[in-house]
Design a protein around this motif. Sequence first.
Motif, PDB file in Angstrom:
ATOM      1  N   LEU A  51      14.830 -96.830 -58.794  1.00  0.00           N
ATOM      2  CA  LEU A  51      15.449 -97.911 -58.058  1.00  0.00           C
ATOM      3  C   LEU A  51      14.440 -98.744 -57.278  1.00  0.00           C
ATOM      4  CD1 LEU A  51      18.151 -99.140 -57.118  1.00  0.00           C
ATOM      5  CD2 LEU A  51      18.129 -97.485 -55.258  1.00  0.00           C
ATOM      6  N   ILE A  52      13.401 -98.121 -56.728  1.00  0.00           N
ATOM      7  CA  ILE A  52      12.507 -98.833 -55.827  1.00  0.00           C
ATOM      8  C   ILE A  52      11.060 -98.823 -56.303  1.00  0.00           C
ATOM      9  CG2 ILE A  52      13.884 -98.536 -53.751  1.00  0.00           C
ATOM     10  CD1 ILE A  52      11.002 -96.267 -54.533  1.00  0.00           C
ATOM     11  N   LYS A  53      10.822 -98.624 -57.563  1.00  0.00           N
ATOM     12  CA  LYS A  53       9.449 -98.443 -58.019  1.00  0.00           C
ATOM     13  C   LYS A  53       8.527 -99.600 -57.651  1.00  0.00           C
ATOM     14  CE  LYS A  53      10.659 -99.031 -62.721  1.00  0.00           C
ATOM     15  NZ  LYS A  53      10.409 -98.623 -64.068  1.00  0.00           N
ATOM     16  N   ASN A  54       9.044-100.787 -57.487  1.00  0.00           N
ATOM     17  CA  ASN A  54       8.212-101.919 -57.101  1.00  0.00           C
ATOM     18  C   ASN A  54       7.767-101.872 -55.653  1.00  0.00           C
ATOM     19  OD1 ASN A  54       8.424-102.965 -59.666  1.00  0.00           O
ATOM     20  ND2 ASN A  54      10.199-104.224 -59.166  1.00  0.00           N
ATOM     21  N   PHE A  55       8.366-101.001 -54.835  1.00  0.00           N
ATOM     22  CA  PHE A  55       8.042-100.955 -53.417  1.00  0.00           C
ATOM     23  C   PHE A  55       7.309 -99.681 -52.993  1.00  0.00           C
ATOM     24  CE2 PHE A  55      11.561-104.062 -53.285  1.00  0.00           C
ATOM     25  CZ  PHE A  55      10.848-105.103 -52.718  1.00  0.00           C
ATOM     26  N   ASN A  56       6.970 -98.793 -53.910  1.00  0.00           N
ATOM     27  CA  ASN A  56       6.252 -97.576 -53.519  1.00  0.00           C
ATOM     28  C   ASN A  56       4.937 -97.885 -52.823  1.00  0.00           C
ATOM     29  OD1 ASN A  56       8.168 -95.744 -54.272  1.00  0.00           O
ATOM     30  ND2 ASN A  56       7.156 -95.096 -56.139  1.00  0.00           N
ATOM     31  N   THR A  57       4.201 -98.866 -53.304  1.00  0.00           N
ATOM     32  CA  THR A  57       2.932 -99.228 -52.680  1.00  0.00           C
ATOM     33  C   THR A  57       3.160 -99.725 -51.259  1.00  0.00           C
ATOM     34  OG1 THR A  57       1.955 -99.751 -54.809  1.00  0.00           O
ATOM     35  CG2 THR A  57       0.884-100.689 -52.884  1.00  0.00           C
ATOM     36  N   ASP A  58       4.209-100.510 -51.048  1.00  0.00           N
ATOM     37  CA  ASP A  58       4.526-100.998 -49.706  1.00  0.00           C
ATOM     38  C   ASP A  58       4.935 -99.851 -48.789  1.00  0.00           C
ATOM     39  OD1 ASP A  58       4.257-103.951 -50.044  1.00  0.00           O
ATOM     40  OD2 ASP A  58       5.785-103.596 -51.560  1.00  0.00           O
ATOM     41  N   GLU A  59       5.690 -98.913 -49.314  1.00  0.00           N
ATOM     42  CA  GLU A  59       6.049 -97.737 -48.516  1.00  0.00           C
ATOM     43  C   GLU A  59       4.792 -96.969 -48.117  1.00  0.00           C
ATOM     44  OE1 GLU A  59       8.819 -95.630 -50.973  1.00  0.00           O
ATOM     45  OE2 GLU A  59      10.404 -97.109 -50.663  1.00  0.00           O
ATOM     46  N   ASP A  60       3.872 -96.804 -49.056  1.00  0.00           N
ATOM     47  CA  ASP A  60       2.605 -96.121 -48.774  1.00  0.00           C
ATOM     48  C   ASP A  60       1.809 -96.860 -47.699  1.00  0.00           C
ATOM     49  OD1 ASP A  60       3.188 -94.216 -50.717  1.00  0.00           O
ATOM     50  OD2 ASP A  60       1.914 -95.140 -52.241  1.00  0.00           O
ATOM     51  N   LYS A  61       1.773 -98.193 -47.791  1.00  0.00           N
ATOM     52  CA  LYS A  61       1.030 -98.985 -46.807  1.00  0.00           C
ATOM     53  C   LYS A  61       1.629 -98.835 -45.417  1.00  0.00           C
ATOM     54  CE  LYS A  61      -0.588-102.601 -49.966  1.00  0.00           C
ATOM     55  NZ  LYS A  61      -0.428-104.030 -50.334  1.00  0.00           N
ATOM     56  N   ILE A  62       2.943 -98.918 -45.326  1.00  0.00           N
ATOM     57  CA  ILE A  62       3.604 -98.777 -44.026  1.00  0.00           C
ATOM     58  C   ILE A  62       3.375 -97.375 -43.474  1.00  0.00           C
ATOM     59  CG2 ILE A  62       5.845 -98.714 -42.852  1.00  0.00           C
ATOM     60  CD1 ILE A  62       6.667-101.062 -44.735  1.00  0.00           C
ATOM     61  N   ALA A  88      16.248 -93.079 -46.455  1.00  0.00           N
ATOM     62  CA  ALA A  88      15.832 -94.411 -45.999  1.00  0.00           C
ATOM     63  C   ALA A  88      16.073 -95.467 -47.072  1.00  0.00           C
ATOM     64  CB  ALA A  88      14.363 -94.385 -45.583  1.00  0.00           C
ATOM     65  N   ARG A  89      15.731 -95.160 -48.323  1.00  0.00           N
ATOM     66  CA  ARG A  89      15.931 -96.113 -49.419  1.00  0.00           C
ATOM     67  C   ARG A  89      17.410 -96.422 -49.622  1.00  0.00           C
ATOM     68  NH1 ARG A  89      12.025 -92.543 -52.630  1.00  0.00           N
ATOM     69  NH2 ARG A  89      10.022 -93.414 -51.986  1.00  0.00           N
ATOM     70  N   ASP A  90      18.206 -95.364 -49.585  1.00  0.00           N
ATOM     71  CA  ASP A  90      19.641 -95.562 -49.764  1.00  0.00           C
ATOM     72  C   ASP A  90      20.214 -96.470 -48.682  1.00  0.00           C
ATOM     73  OD1 ASP A  90      19.626 -93.939 -52.016  1.00  0.00           O
ATOM     74  OD2 ASP A  90      20.465 -92.187 -50.987  1.00  0.00           O
ATOM     75  N   TYR A  91      19.734 -96.304 -47.444  1.00  0.00           N
ATOM     76  CA  TYR A  91      20.260 -97.137 -46.365  1.00  0.00           C
ATOM     77  C   TYR A  91      19.765 -98.581 -46.475  1.00  0.00           C
ATOM     78  CZ  TYR A  91      22.325 -98.400 -41.941  1.00  0.00           C
ATOM     79  OH  TYR A  91      23.089 -99.013 -40.977  1.00  0.00           O
ATOM     80  N   THR A 165       8.334 -87.955 -41.741  1.00  0.00           N
ATOM     81  CA  THR A 165       8.956 -89.269 -41.919  1.00  0.00           C
ATOM     82  C   THR A 165       9.187 -89.583 -43.390  1.00  0.00           C
ATOM     83  OG1 THR A 165       8.835 -91.575 -41.170  1.00  0.00           O
ATOM     84  CG2 THR A 165       6.818 -90.642 -42.085  1.00  0.00           C
ATOM     85  N   GLY A 166      10.001 -90.576 -43.614  1.00  0.00           N
ATOM     86  CA  GLY A 166      10.214 -91.153 -44.937  1.00  0.00           C
ATOM     87  C   GLY A 166      10.547 -92.620 -44.759  1.00  0.00           C
ATOM     88  N   ILE A 167      10.108 -93.445 -45.686  1.00  0.00           N
ATOM     89  CA  ILE A 167      10.297 -94.890 -45.610  1.00  0.00           C
ATOM     90  C   ILE A 167      10.939 -95.364 -46.906  1.00  0.00           C
ATOM     91  CG2 ILE A 167       9.114 -97.132 -45.412  1.00  0.00           C
ATOM     92  CD1 ILE A 167       6.846 -95.444 -43.957  1.00  0.00           C
ATOM     93  N   GLY A 168      11.895 -96.257 -46.775  1.00  0.00           N
ATOM     94  CA  GLY A 168      12.549 -96.809 -47.950  1.00  0.00           C
ATOM     95  C   GLY A 168      12.714 -98.308 -47.837  1.00  0.00           C
ATOM     96  N   ILE A 169      12.406 -99.006 -48.920  1.00  0.00           N
ATOM     97  CA  ILE A 169      12.463-100.467 -48.945  1.00  0.00           C
ATOM     98  C   ILE A 169      13.365-100.911 -50.090  1.00  0.00           C
ATOM     99  CG2 ILE A 169      11.108-102.591 -49.211  1.00  0.00           C
ATOM    100  CD1 ILE A 169       8.670-100.984 -48.195  1.00  0.00           C
ATOM    101  N   PHE A 170      14.153-101.949 -49.814  1.00  0.00           N
ATOM    102  CA  PHE A 170      15.003-102.516 -50.852  1.00  0.00           C
ATOM    103  C   PHE A 170      15.093-104.017 -50.631  1.00  0.00           C
ATOM    104  CE2 PHE A 170      18.781-103.518 -53.292  1.00  0.00           C
ATOM    105  CZ  PHE A 170      18.683-102.658 -54.381  1.00  0.00           C
ATOM    106  N   GLU A 171      15.144-104.776 -51.737  1.00  0.00           N
ATOM    107  CA  GLU A 171      15.254-106.231 -51.671  1.00  0.00           C
ATOM    108  C   GLU A 171      16.638-106.671 -52.118  1.00  0.00           C
ATOM    109  OE1 GLU A 171      12.873-110.238 -53.184  1.00  0.00           O
ATOM    110  OE2 GLU A 171      12.316-108.285 -53.988  1.00  0.00           O
ATOM    111  N   SER A 172      17.271-107.532 -51.313  1.00  0.00           N
ATOM    112  CA  SER A 172      18.592-108.053 -51.666  1.00  0.00           C
ATOM    113  C   SER A 172      18.458-109.093 -52.777  1.00  0.00           C
ATOM    114  CB  SER A 172      19.252-108.690 -50.441  1.00  0.00           C
ATOM    115  OG  SER A 172      18.612-109.907 -50.122  1.00  0.00           O
ATOM    116  N   GLU A 173      19.570-109.467 -53.352  1.00  0.00           N
ATOM    117  CA  GLU A 173      19.567-110.489 -54.402  1.00  0.00           C
ATOM    118  C   GLU A 173      19.025-111.816 -53.887  1.00  0.00           C
ATOM    119  OE1 GLU A 173      23.298-110.906 -56.428  1.00  0.00           O
ATOM    120  OE2 GLU A 173      23.343-108.790 -57.004  1.00  0.00           O
ATOM    121  N   SER A 174      19.197-112.079 -52.590  1.00  0.00           N
ATOM    122  CA  SER A 174      18.719-113.339 -52.010  1.00  0.00           C
ATOM    123  C   SER A 174      17.240-113.279 -51.620  1.00  0.00           C
ATOM    124  CB  SER A 174      19.555-113.695 -50.776  1.00  0.00           C
ATOM    125  OG  SER A 174      19.336-112.748 -49.744  1.00  0.00           O
TER     126      SER A 174
END
Length: 186
Positions: A51-62, A88-91, A165-174
């Motif tokens: 679901l979030i494979k495009n944001f793993n690098t961003d999660e790592d950076k944060i 975190a990703r789910d939320y 800790t755990g970090i989750g990122i998601f991008e909306s359609e907008s």
Amino acid sequence: MKQQTFWKLKLVSGLLMLITALLLTQNMSFKNLSAAKNITFAERSSKKNELIKNFNTDEDKIFALVNDERKKNNLKALVWDNQLAGIARDYSKQMAEENFFDHFDPQGANVVVRAKRAKLKYWSKIGENLFSIENLRNFDAFAVKNWMESPTHRQNILDTDFNITGIGIFESESGEIFITQVFIRR
């Protein structure tokens, strides 16, 4: 959604979720806990959530930037936890899909409820940082900088009780980016 300016920052302040002694009410024991494993970035990469494979690098950076802030303050680094990252990703996904930004979802559930639903075990304290931004691709340092400028978010990052800790990122359609960081004491 209405036309947005170049960027919009939504930063929730004043809400600090600190829950203690929950395990005692659930009749769980701390005695047999094994030490938390420090998962490396390479190990995380091999366990990517589709679901979030495009944001793993961003999660790592944060994750690295948050630990840099802790190091600057002579604190131990937080340990990454895949289950917390999933929560975190789910939320972040829920906020993006349901178009809200708050520590409480539209049904009134907070991070404690979400942790219970995910069957998160063996924690005695929990906290959460949220961040949302639009139209900015290099948002990692910007998010952490803004958290550090907010007293309640800074408190979560520098809390000596939190060790995982755990970090989750998601991008909306907008195109709005939602970031959730969950902290626990184990």
